[in-house]
Design an enzyme around this catalytic site. Sequence first.
Site, PDB file in Angstrom:
ATOM      1  N   ASP A 159       0.724  -1.266   0.154  1.00  0.00           N
ATOM      2  CA  ASP A 159      -0.112   0.049  -0.090  1.00  0.00           C
ATOM      3  C   ASP A 159       1.033   1.338  -0.104  1.00  0.00           C
ATOM      4  O   ASP A 159       1.905   1.231   0.403  1.00  0.00           O
ATOM      5  CB  ASP A 159      -0.950  -0.082   1.218  1.00  0.00           C
ATOM      6  N   LYS A 160       0.346   2.636  -0.350  1.00  0.00           N
ATOM      7  CA  LYS A 160       0.981   3.574  -0.638  1.00  0.00           C
ATOM      8  C   LYS A 160       1.828   3.805   0.613  1.00  0.00           C
ATOM      9  O   LYS A 160       2.940   4.330   0.497  1.00  0.00           O
ATOM     10  CB  LYS A 160       0.178   4.832  -0.920  1.00  0.00           C
TER      11      LYS A 160
END
Length: 339
Positions: A159-160
């Site tokens: 995830d970012k």
Amino acid sequence: MAQTVPAQGGLQPGFAPSHGTTLAFTVDAAQAGERVDRFLSLCPGAPSRSRIKGLIEGGNLLCNGAVMREPAMPVKPGMVLVLDLPAAAPATPQGEAMDFNILYEDDDLIVLDKPAGLVVHPAPGNETGTLVNGLIAHCGSSLQGIGGERRPGIVHRLDKDTSGVMVVAKTEPAHLALSEDFAARRIDRAYLAFCWGVPTPAEGDYEGAIGRDKRDRKRMALTTHGGKWALTHYRTLKVFSASAALVACKLATGRTHQIRVHFSANGHPLMGDPLYLRRVPAAARGLPPAAKASGLDFPRQALHAARLGFTHPRTGEKLLFETPMPSDMQELEQALSES
């Protein structure tokens, strides 16, 4: 087994080899009756079956000197198949110079320590400034092409706002092999995370099928219908005032938001998680003011991919990479330790 043979002369109308690679194979009796696209996908050096199907339909395959455009055509003993692999086209995402902490790189793959805040792949709203953009610039001509395009092969994502170790393929064979290993759960992956509350027991498993949350499409959730089974092994490493914990998580599966969903569903959401922590957790009341503020104000999910182990797709060598928590999580640990 198919055997590579020299390319045959006498090109036919409609077959114009590119400046890429031409592969030629003969069919022996053991493969008789196999679909030609499947036969070719099992041959050394061939791309994925979906890529081969598109090449066949595009007129890039000769069978005994004649163009073959039917992927389902069964092969026969003695057939000579010549497949033209066009040179990789320039990547659609544009390369952008970025600084990466490269842990390992060779002609097949690259392993890096992704910083928090970096999106992995371009998407609507994030067309630039992604890991893929940076890798295109960093790798340059060493990218041999994935699906006919000169781009890196993303085999798993973080995830970012999750930091940590990632492996990215530079060739199509490496991409296929690593993707198969991830799907078959042959990858060693471990994470470090800070959660609210203290898991009981201190070591155990969280499991349950994970699917899209029907009330919020940005979130995932445990579900009794649909979804995919997921299993997370966890171990408590450190406890802070019986109100928070540092945990190690080992993934048996690799579902979207798996650790975040499992810990939230079991009453221990990760610190700083913007999706799965919607209110001040009751456990926060047990921390001194400074430690409580550090936990509540942490700006991202406190999750780090600390270890990644896999088999090199070409050499067969066992590779293992480990990275420490980034500075923001180390500072969070220090603040919680002072409670």
